[in-house]
Scaffold this motif. Structure first.
Motif, PDB file in Angstrom:
ATOM      1  N   ILE A 280      -7.122  -8.154  -5.714  1.00  8.88           N
ATOM      2  CA  ILE A 280      -5.857  -7.555  -5.020  1.00  8.88           C
ATOM      3  C   ILE A 280      -6.294  -7.146  -3.742  1.00  8.88           C
ATOM      4  CG2 ILE A 280      -3.879  -6.276  -4.980  1.00  8.88           C
ATOM      5  CD1 ILE A 280      -3.554  -6.749  -8.119  1.00  8.88           C
ATOM      6  N   LEU A 281      -5.798  -7.312  -2.652  1.00 10.72           N
ATOM      7  CA  LEU A 281      -6.034  -6.478  -1.488  1.00 10.72           C
ATOM      8  C   LEU A 281      -4.766  -5.816  -1.114  1.00 10.72           C
ATOM      9  CD1 LEU A 281      -7.699  -5.534   0.863  1.00 10.72           C
ATOM     10  CD2 LEU A 281      -6.893  -7.798   1.978  1.00 10.72           C
ATOM     11  N   LEU A 282      -4.860  -4.580  -0.843  1.00  7.36           N
ATOM     12  CA  LEU A 282      -3.703  -3.741  -0.430  1.00  7.36           C
ATOM     13  C   LEU A 282      -3.860  -3.730   1.183  1.00  7.36           C
ATOM     14  CD1 LEU A 282      -3.416  -1.020  -3.166  1.00  7.36           C
ATOM     15  CD2 LEU A 282      -2.011  -3.332  -2.793  1.00  7.36           C
ATOM     16  N   LEU A 283      -3.176  -4.269   2.059  1.00  9.68           N
ATOM     17  CA  LEU A 283      -3.338  -4.187   3.257  1.00  9.68           C
ATOM     18  C   LEU A 283      -2.438  -3.505   4.164  1.00  9.68           C
ATOM     19  CD1 LEU A 283      -5.384  -5.129   5.511  1.00  9.68           C
ATOM     20  CD2 LEU A 283      -4.606  -7.270   5.393  1.00  9.68           C
ATOM     21  N   TRP A 284      -2.703  -2.430   4.856  1.00  9.56           N
ATOM     22  CA  TRP A 284      -1.563  -1.307   5.218  1.00  9.56           C
ATOM     23  C   TRP A 284      -1.533  -0.894   6.333  1.00  9.56           C
ATOM     24  CZ3 TRP A 284       0.233  -2.086   0.433  1.00  9.56           C
ATOM     25  CH2 TRP A 284       1.479  -1.308  -0.150  1.00  9.56           C
ATOM     26  N   GLY A 285      -0.548  -0.926   7.041  1.00 10.12           N
ATOM     27  CA  GLY A 285      -0.352  -0.038   8.362  1.00 10.12           C
ATOM     28  C   GLY A 285      -0.700   1.625   7.921  1.00 10.12           C
ATOM     29  N   GLU A 286      -1.724   2.190   8.468  1.00 14.11           N
ATOM     30  CA  GLU A 286      -1.902   3.591   8.421  1.00 14.11           C
ATOM     31  C   GLU A 286      -0.637   4.346   8.492  1.00 14.11           C
ATOM     32  OE1 GLU A 286      -5.027   6.377  10.385  1.00 14.11           O
ATOM     33  OE2 GLU A 286      -5.865   4.903   9.080  1.00 14.11           O
ATOM     34  N   ASN A 287       0.307   4.115   9.547  1.00 14.91           N
ATOM     35  CA  ASN A 287       1.494   4.943   9.840  1.00 14.91           C
ATOM     36  C   ASN A 287       2.879   4.289   9.571  1.00 14.91           C
ATOM     37  OD1 ASN A 287      -0.644   4.863  12.297  1.00 14.91           O
ATOM     38  ND2 ASN A 287      -0.134   6.759  11.879  1.00 14.91           N
ATOM     39  N   ASP A 288       2.670   3.334   8.214  1.00 12.27           N
ATOM     40  CA  ASP A 288       3.962   2.918   7.489  1.00 12.27           C
ATOM     41  C   ASP A 288       4.837   3.905   7.074  1.00 12.27           C
ATOM     42  OD1 ASP A 288       5.607   1.200   6.098  1.00 12.27           O
ATOM     43  OD2 ASP A 288       4.138   0.192   5.222  1.00 12.27           O
ATOM     44  N   ASN A 289       6.042   4.105   7.660  1.00 15.85           N
ATOM     45  CA  ASN A 289       6.968   4.870   7.374  1.00 15.85           C
ATOM     46  C   ASN A 289       7.767   4.260   6.210  1.00 15.85           C
ATOM     47  OD1 ASN A 289       6.684   6.733   9.489  1.00 15.85           O
ATOM     48  ND2 ASN A 289       7.615   5.412  10.939  1.00 15.85           N
ATOM     49  N   TYR A 290       7.739   3.072   5.925  1.00 12.65           N
ATOM     50  CA  TYR A 290       8.456   2.744   4.801  1.00 12.65           C
ATOM     51  C   TYR A 290       7.823   2.822   3.286  1.00 12.65           C
ATOM     52  CZ  TYR A 290      12.254   0.459   7.749  1.00 12.65           C
ATOM     53  OH  TYR A 290      13.126   0.148   8.646  1.00 12.65           O
ATOM     54  N   VAL A 291       6.535   2.424   3.558  1.00 13.66           N
ATOM     55  CA  VAL A 291       5.945   2.939   2.056  1.00 13.66           C
ATOM     56  C   VAL A 291       4.534   3.466   2.656  1.00 13.66           C
ATOM     57  CG1 VAL A 291       4.932   1.709   0.127  1.00 13.66           C
ATOM     58  CG2 VAL A 291       7.011   0.561   1.105  1.00 13.66           C
ATOM     59  N   PRO A 292       4.675   4.827   2.721  1.00 14.94           N
ATOM     60  CA  PRO A 292       3.549   5.372   3.370  1.00 14.94           C
ATOM     61  C   PRO A 292       1.964   5.118   2.664  1.00 14.94           C
ATOM     62  CG  PRO A 292       5.163   6.831   2.890  1.00 14.94           C
ATOM     63  CD  PRO A 292       5.422   5.641   2.273  1.00 14.94           C
ATOM     64  N   ILE A 293       0.966   5.231   3.318  1.00 14.54           N
ATOM     65  CA  ILE A 293      -0.367   4.977   2.929  1.00 14.54           C
ATOM     66  C   ILE A 293      -0.625   5.554   1.564  1.00 14.54           C
ATOM     67  CG2 ILE A 293      -1.283   6.780   4.271  1.00 14.54           C
ATOM     68  CD1 ILE A 293      -3.023   3.299   3.499  1.00 14.54           C
ATOM     69  N   GLU A 294      -0.072   6.779   1.546  1.00 15.05           N
ATOM     70  CA  GLU A 294      -0.269   7.431   0.195  1.00 15.05           C
ATOM     71  C   GLU A 294       0.093   6.882  -0.798  1.00 15.05           C
ATOM     72  OE1 GLU A 294      -0.673  10.309   3.692  1.00 15.05           O
ATOM     73  OE2 GLU A 294       1.141   9.103   2.888  1.00 15.05           O
ATOM     74  N   GLU A 295       1.202   5.923  -0.831  1.00 16.92           N
ATOM     75  CA  GLU A 295       1.497   5.300  -1.916  1.00 16.92           C
ATOM     76  C   GLU A 295       0.759   4.166  -2.379  1.00 16.92           C
ATOM     77  OE1 GLU A 295       4.147   3.609  -4.958  1.00 16.92           O
ATOM     78  OE2 GLU A 295       4.173   5.650  -3.995  1.00 16.92           O
TER      79      GLU A 295
END
Length: 343
Positions: A280-295
């Motif tokens: 599994i790769l979790l590929l995230w925007g560092e500034n995601d307001n919907y599901v924050p990177i902390e999640e």
């Protein structure tokens, strides 16, 4: 008056898909428990599209399997090709979501499949089932009807954005023989009530989830886009927003989509994360307001050692549109690693 969104779709986005060697094809799904009239619209490799206008897939019927196989090369190389399935989010269909990814993936030799999920684009069903499990079952059945089969030498990676990531996790849990790996962007593996409440409090207090995700006015649509992007929308043409709302492919089936949003939410006491054996790769925007990177970091700890987290700077929830080159680079790197592990 010409609809600018319709022009964009037909003369730019569709051309990008066709230049990547993809063509549209409808699959009528008649799997167990699926209502008659369930149709999944795909963009798929031109050479994979059967000559007929529609493929009908039925579970465990030798005649359907034989007919499908007649249209698919049996060469060793063809059997081993890596299939990448791209699942879109809630505010658009496959064409609007993945235009910047299909060419990069096809250029690397991957077989790219881009379905419209049910009640989006041209995909329809008479079934009252609005769950993500139903979406996953229908997409999996349609893929089998196209010759993408379980336990074959080919590798299947499902890439999901937002709502599509929830469906991707459902597919991985239900079809471990079909799904070899998962790429998830902007979504937890389980969308709990706590996640739902925190999202609304953070983005638009006093607004319902349906009002945010199924906007009926240009003001609401502007809110949806502005909260999903890292870059600030200081000015955006009102006409484009109005055209988006008027374009029937993008904004029909509002009642069905509102019901889907209700089914997305899992009560916290019922929440349990599946045990996934896929990479599994979790590929995230560092500034995601919907599901924050902390999640995403918390989810990585929960899902286990086979999970990799990559974050992309200066990108929000729509990271694949804001930073497509970086996103595509991370995606191709992960797919190459999956290929190496599968060989």
């Amino acid at each position: 008056m010409v609809n600018t969104v319709k022009l964009l779709r037909h003369h730019l986005l569709a051309r990008l898909f066709k230049n990547a060697g993809l063509r549209q094809h409808a699959v009528a799904v008649e799997d167990d428990g699926v209502a008659v009239g369930t149709i999944i619209n795909f963009w798929l490799p031109k050479r994979k599209a059967p000559p007929s206008k529609m493929t009908t897939t039925k579970k465990k019927t030798s005649s359907t399997t034989s007919t499908t196989k007649n249209h698919i090369s049996t060469a060793e190389e063809e059997q081993r090709r890596h299939a990448v399935v791209l699942l879109h989010g809630f505010a658009a269909d496959g064409l609007m979501t993945w235009a910047f990814q299909v060419g990069a993936l096809a250029e690397r030799g991957y077989d790219v499949y881009v379905p419209d999920l049910l009640h989006f684009g041209r995909s329809t069903t008479a079934s009252p089932d609005r769950t993500m499990a139903f979406q996953a079952r229908c997409v999996a059945a349609a893929l089998r009807g196209l010759g993408v089969e379980e336990n074959r030498r080919c590798t299947v990676t499902v890439v999901g954005f937002s709502y599509g990531a929830l469906v991707a996790f459902e597919m991985a849990a239900a079809c471990p023989g079909l799904v070899r790996s998962v790429v998830a962007t902007g979504s937890a593996a389980v969308f709990t009530a706590a996640t739902h409440d925190a999202l609304l409090e953070r983005l638009c207090p006093g607004t319902s989830f349906a009002e945010l995700m199924v906007p009926v006015s240009a003001r609401r649509l502007r809110l949806l886009f502005s909260t999903a992007l890292y870059m600030k929308l200081r000015w955006f043409p009102r006409r484009v927003l109005d055209d988006f709302l008027r374009h029937k492919v993008m904004c029909r089936n509002r009642q069905e989509r509102a019901e889907m949003l209700e089914k997305m939410v899992t009560r916290d006491k019922q929440a349990s994360t599946h045990v996934f054996h896929q990479d599994i790769l979790l590929l995230w925007g560092e500034n995601d307001n919907y599901v924050p990177i902390e999640e995403a970091k918390r989810m990585k700890g929960e899902l286990g050692e086979n999970v990799t987290l990559r974050s992309i700077r200066k990108a929000g929830h729509l990271v694949h549109l804001e930073r497509p080159s970086v996103y595509n680079g991370c995606l191709k790197e992960f797919l190459a690693r999956v290929d190496a592990l599968s060989s």
